[in-house]
Design an enzyme around this catalytic site. Structure first.
Site, PDB file in Angstrom:
ATOM      1  N   GLU A 119     -35.219  55.929 132.601  1.00 31.92           N
ATOM      2  CA  GLU A 119     -35.333  54.669 131.856  1.00 31.92           C
ATOM      3  C   GLU A 119     -35.911  55.048 130.493  1.00 31.92           C
ATOM      4  OE1 GLU A 119     -33.947  52.231 133.220  1.00 31.92           O
ATOM      5  OE2 GLU A 119     -33.972  52.889 135.313  1.00 31.92           O
ATOM      6  N   ASP A 153     -28.722  59.606 129.646  1.00 35.54           N
ATOM      7  CA  ASP A 153     -29.743  60.318 130.435  1.00 35.54           C
ATOM      8  C   ASP A 153     -29.830  61.778 129.984  1.00 35.54           C
ATOM      9  OD1 ASP A 153     -30.375  58.170 132.307  1.00 35.54           O
ATOM     10  OD2 ASP A 153     -28.391  58.503 133.134  1.00 35.54           O
TER      11      ASP A 153
END
Length: 374
Positions: free
Chosen positions: A32, A87
């Site tokens: 995140e 990511d």
């Protein structure tokens, strides 16, 4: 069933876990992050799933990432991610390493013809029959403490990503497993090929319409914008808006008043960087002809659309044969690069961007489809 969750809040704990994870066949990884006003993503949480537990790593508490870097580079442990281009950026920025081998569950779904470019929730629902809670992706992941809903969301991500891998892997043939990993390696290689600021001008819309001297100005402005975005850690458009680049290079304003009238030019840019931009334009326009860039090739004419269709059909046929999502087969950019090698009269050559199994399976068929087109 509630899954066991462990927080990882210090370097020693992370190092110990990374050593343990290196004994596993795979780990599931998610991140995140926040990226609103910055060029680089800010890591806010890392989730790891090993199929039994979910681990939540708080990057605001960790300073030594060498253990995770070692895990990412360990060829014996498959790293499982989903739709992972952002990511990868987070992991690269944190650890200086990237996952290898990389198994992207979104790609795996395409190779199983479950669907192309499937969102995580939809894939979990399709494969595992589970409904995931919505609504946390846009929340503030840098706040502390995280809310209960955020924690639940993060834990479920790590848990279900591991379950997805275990469900998808046996359904893939050995050949398709190899292709998923090959495409994963390609994603990693693309990220490592960082944009060369001096080549950024080639990507500007309509750049091909500029003359070489104007291209020299565009090159200087685009390179400056790219370098400043990184140095200031601001989005490129905050430094200088994309739609201003082409008119700046074409008209080459000589004073602040004319500069301010350029399409989509932000007043803040004129205030902060106006003099710098004028100097860049002056210097680049004054370069000797020998230092101008070569003209850029024109885009393919509209008449090419029937040829592109014909080439895409090669991919469609192969996709049906292999029972793969057709979108995985041939990217438009690759087909255009192929056409540019010989349009309109040939001969054509396979571009470098057509690699690996796609080149092997479809290269000759693509060249055959173009024969006799002149």
């Amino acid at each position: 069933m509630a899954i066991e969750t462990q927080w990882v809040l210090d370097d020693a704990h992370l190092a110990r876990l990374c050593a343990e994870w290196r004994g596993l066949p795979y780990v599931a990884l998610d991140t995140e992050f926040m990226r609103v006003d910055t060029f680089y993503p800010i890591a806010a949480l890392l989730q790891v799933g090993d199929g039994r537990r979910a681990y939540l790593i708080d990057p605001l508490q960790i300073s030594d990432w060498s253990g995770l870097a070692g895990l990412l580079e360990d060829q014996a442990v498959v790293k499982v991610l989903h739709a992972c281009s952002e990511d990868l950026e987070v992991l690269w920025r944190l650890t200086g390493s990237l996952p290898a081998p990389l198994f992207d569950t979104q790609l795996a779904a395409g190779y199983l013809n479950i669907g192309f470019s499937m969102g995580y929730s939809r894939l979990v629902q399709t494969v595992l029959g589970l409904e995931l809670p919505k609504g946390e992706t846009r929340s503030d992941w840098l706040q502390r403490p995280l809310s209960e809903t955020q924690i639940q969301y993060a834990v479920e991500d790590a848990q279900h990503l591991a379950e997805l891998y275990e469900a998808l892997l046996p359904r893939l043939s050995d050949e398709k497993r190899a292709w998923v990993l090959e495409d994963g390696a390609e994603l990693v290689a693309n990220l490592q090929r960082e944009v060369d600021p001096d080549e950024a001008y080639r990507e500007v819309k309509q750049a091909w319409r500029l003359k070489p001297r104007q291209l020299a100005v565009l090159r200087a402005l685009s390179a400056w914008r790219e370098r400043q975005a990184r140095a200031r850690n601001q989005p490129r458009n905050r430094v200088l808006r994309e739609p201003s680049l082409w008119p700046l290079a074409r008209t080459q304003p000589g004073d602040l008043v004319t500069l301010a009238r350029i399409e989509d030019m932000h007043p803040r840019t004129v205030r902060q960087d106006g003099e710098t931009l004028l100097e860049l334009i002056r210097s680049a326009a004054a370069l000797p002809e020998s230092q101008w860039p070569a003209p850029l090739p024109e885009p393919l004419p509209l008449e090419c659309s029937s040829l592109l269709k014909k080439l895409r059909a090669v991919g469609q046929r192969e996709a049906e044969k292999l029972d793969i999502a057709p979108e995985l087969m041939l990217r438009k950019k690759v087909l255009e690069a192929l056409l540019k090698t010989g349009y309109p009269n040939g001969p054509y050559a396979l571009p470098d961007s057509l690699r690996g199994w796609r080149r092997e399976k479809m290269g000759q068929a693509l060249l055959d489809a173009l024969e006799g087109q002149s």
